[in-house]
Design an enzyme around this catalytic site. Sequence first.
Site, short mmCIF file in Angstrom:
data_model
loop_
_atom_site.label_atom_id
_atom_site.label_comp_id
_atom_site.label_asym_id
_atom_site.label_seq_id
_atom_site.Cartn_x
_atom_site.Cartn_y
_atom_site.Cartn_z
CB SER A 229 55.57 39.77 45.99
OG SER A 229 57.01 39.73 46.62
CE1 TYR B 222 56.03 35.12 42.23
CE2 TYR B 222 57.49 36.49 43.38
CZ TYR B 222 56.27 36.09 43.14
OH TYR B 222 55.72 36.01 44.68
CE LYS C 122 52.87 37.83 42.09
NZ LYS C 122 51.29 37.19 42.41
P1 NAD Z 1 50.85 28.26 45.24
O1 NAD Z 1 51.92 27.84 43.60
O2 NAD Z 1 50.80 27.05 46.62
O3 NAD Z 1 49.47 28.87 44.82
C1 NAD Z 1 49.55 29.12 43.43
C2 NAD Z 1 48.20 27.84 43.27
O4 NAD Z 1 47.93 29.27 41.42
C3 NAD Z 1 48.65 26.89 42.38
O5 NAD Z 1 47.71 25.98 43.33
C4 NAD Z 1 48.76 26.31 41.36
O6 NAD Z 1 48.27 25.25 40.74
C5 NAD Z 1 47.74 28.01 41.22
N1 NAD Z 1 47.75 28.38 39.26
C6 NAD Z 1 48.76 28.49 38.66
N2 NAD Z 1 48.92 29.20 37.51
C7 NAD Z 1 47.69 28.71 37.25
C8 NAD Z 1 46.49 29.04 35.64
N3 NAD Z 1 47.79 30.05 34.71
N4 NAD Z 1 45.39 29.02 36.14
C9 NAD Z 1 45.17 28.34 36.79
N5 NAD Z 1 45.06 28.42 38.30
C10 NAD Z 1 46.70 28.68 38.44
O7 NAD Z 1 51.68 29.20 45.39
P2 NAD Z 1 51.19 31.40 46.62
O8 NAD Z 1 51.75 30.93 47.76
O9 NAD Z 1 49.93 30.53 47.98
O10 NAD Z 1 50.84 31.56 46.68
C11 NAD Z 1 49.86 32.22 45.90
C12 NAD Z 1 49.77 33.88 45.01
O11 NAD Z 1 50.75 34.77 46.04
C13 NAD Z 1 51.27 33.52 43.43
O12 NAD Z 1 50.89 34.31 42.70
C14 NAD Z 1 51.96 34.01 44.58
O13 NAD Z 1 53.20 34.87 43.65
C15 NAD Z 1 51.82 35.22 45.10
N6 NAD Z 1 53.00 35.51 46.66
C16 NAD Z 1 53.59 33.78 47.10
C17 NAD Z 1 54.05 34.76 47.85
C18 NAD Z 1 54.85 33.12 49.22
O14 NAD Z 1 55.52 33.48 50.31
N7 NAD Z 1 54.27 32.28 49.44
C19 NAD Z 1 54.60 35.87 48.63
C20 NAD Z 1 54.05 36.87 47.67
C21 NAD Z 1 53.30 36.38 46.86
C1 UD1 Z 2 62.21 34.83 48.47
C2 UD1 Z 2 62.04 35.23 47.40
C3 UD1 Z 2 61.11 36.83 46.99
C4 UD1 Z 2 59.52 36.19 47.63
C5 UD1 Z 2 59.49 35.65 48.59
C6 UD1 Z 2 58.25 35.58 49.40
C7 UD1 Z 2 64.19 34.53 47.13
C8 UD1 Z 2 65.60 35.28 46.05
N1 UD1 Z 2 63.28 35.54 46.65
O1 UD1 Z 2 62.13 36.08 49.02
O2 UD1 Z 2 60.67 36.90 45.30
O3 UD1 Z 2 58.44 37.18 47.65
O4 UD1 Z 2 60.42 34.61 48.52
O5 UD1 Z 2 58.11 34.58 50.71
O6 UD1 Z 2 63.73 33.51 46.36
N2 UD1 Z 2 67.50 31.36 53.52
C9 UD1 Z 2 68.97 30.80 54.36
N3 UD1 Z 2 69.11 29.50 53.91
C10 UD1 Z 2 68.19 28.97 53.26
C11 UD1 Z 2 66.93 30.16 52.70
C12 UD1 Z 2 67.13 31.30 52.62
O7 UD1 Z 2 69.66 31.67 54.62
O8 UD1 Z 2 68.30 27.81 52.56
C13 UD1 Z 2 67.56 32.57 53.68
C14 UD1 Z 2 67.97 34.06 52.71
O9 UD1 Z 2 68.61 34.42 52.28
C15 UD1 Z 2 66.95 35.12 53.28
C16 UD1 Z 2 66.09 34.62 54.33
O10 UD1 Z 2 66.83 33.58 54.64
O11 UD1 Z 2 67.36 35.74 54.43
C17 UD1 Z 2 64.69 34.36 53.68
O12 UD1 Z 2 64.33 34.14 52.35
P1 UD1 Z 2 63.39 33.40 51.64
O13 UD1 Z 2 61.89 32.39 52.37
O14 UD1 Z 2 63.75 32.90 50.38
O15 UD1 Z 2 62.52 34.85 51.43
P2 UD1 Z 2 62.97 35.87 50.89
O16 UD1 Z 2 64.32 35.86 50.17
O17 UD1 Z 2 62.45 36.92 51.45
#
Ligand code: NAD
Ligand code: UD1
Length: 337
Positions: free
Chosen positions: A124, A149, A153
């Site tokens: 991330s 979290y 990472k």
């Molecule tokens: P998500 O929660 O929808 O998907 C994660 C999946 O992993 C879920 O289906 C959950 O059931 C499974 N899981 C969790 N722990 C597990 C375990 N111990 N064993 C087996 N399965 C397990 O989240 P996502 O948004 O799809 O994210 C996927 C990955 O990407 C995560 O590692 C997350 O940290 C990373 N990531 C997500 C974002 C975002 O904004 N969504 C941003 C940066 C990184």
């Molecule tokens: C969040 C996570 C970050 C993760 C990323 C993945 C937090 C503090 N950080 O980041 O670790 O990797 O998502 O997508 O949760 N905002 C509002 N109102 C809301 C929600 C958000 O104004 O109700 C604003 C926030 O202040 C920010 C922007 O929207 O400026 C995006 O926020 P968000 O979607 O939570 O993402 P990140 O903060 O970038």
Amino acid sequence: MKVLVTGGAGYIGTHCLVELMQAGIEPVVLDNLSNADPSALARVEQITGQAPIFIEGDIRDHRVLELTFQAHRPQAVLHLAGLKAVGESVEKPLEYYDNNIAGTLQLLHTMREYQCRQIVFSSSATVYGDPQTLPIPESAPIGGTTNPYGTSKYMIERILSDWAHADPQAQVIALRYFNPVGAHPSGLIGEDPKGLPNNLMPFIQKVAVGELEQLSVFGDDYDTIDGTGVRDYLHVVDLAKGHLAAIQRMLRESDTGFEAINLGTGNGISVLQMVNAFERASDQTVAYQIAPRRPGDIAACYADASCALDKLNWRAELDLTQMCQDAWRWQQFIAGK
Ligand code: NAD
Ligand code: UD1
């Protein structure tokens, strides 16, 4: 050719399954369903016409991993399984380190046992902390994380890098996602967070559909275009295509070692710009109020996306309107379920 997809039943995982299957790669999903519903896999089947192989199990369970590797002999792993809620990670750091780090270690042990040496990891942009330069290149300092979290990472990237250093045949790509949003254009898969959404896009969606009254915009006094926070939002389908590109590169080329690659569009979008774009795409009003800054937030964060183009021949193709239209289609689907 089989690829193990840990966390494959989740938001990003299901989109990766579609891209893999459409490219003729057979995914094997390992997911403990802690944050997913198996019906999402049935909807992947509706999109692709094939059911992905699914094993319900935990990546910390060595026996499940052994059985999975024995039965399927995956050539590579997309490692998405993990817990991801920032606030919850502050309350439950041990659970987060156990799930994310101990889980990754178990996975790597099993991969070594079965001579599987190719892994793409979901990292991330949070590993950059508060960036010194914008857009952020992969060479920017990492580790200034502010919550368990983010730290998990960062630590996993270090573990993967050490592993790749020790095993001359290992190929590791850590994809540093910026802000994935949107949903599959079919409207059949997307993100459906339980409870009050933490992230901007799901919150906007729920205000637009009438489930929440108004959005709180966290701060309007940042040094940005309109004072609100700026982020690099990218369409989840583009993100999934980035995973496919990373896997295909590994299968094609024998470059070994650890690489970190940003996946973002390179464009910064403010909270108010996102609200406007969503209103236009959905033809709904998104009520909002200005609220105090959210602790731990940074003003702006967007990617230098040139490395992904160079190394993976990948660039984001879907624009903000498509992100909002697809998010809205999905929101209507879940509201009607
Ligand atoms: P998500 O929660 O929808 O998907 C994660 C999946 O992993 C879920 O289906 C959950 O059931 C499974 N899981 C969790 N722990 C597990 C375990 N111990 N064993 C087996 N399965 C397990 O989240 P996502 O948004 O799809 O994210 C996927 C990955 O990407 C995560 O590692 C997350 O940290 C990373 N990531 C997500 C974002 C975002 O904004 N969504 C941003 C940066 C990184
Ligand atoms: C969040 C996570 C970050 C993760 C990323 C993945 C937090 C503090 N950080 O980041 O670790 O990797 O998502 O997508 O949760 N905002 C509002 N109102 C809301 C929600 C958000 O104004 O109700 C604003 C926030 O202040 C920010 C922007 O929207 O400026 C995006 O926020 P968000 O979607 O939570 O993402 P990140 O903060 O970038």
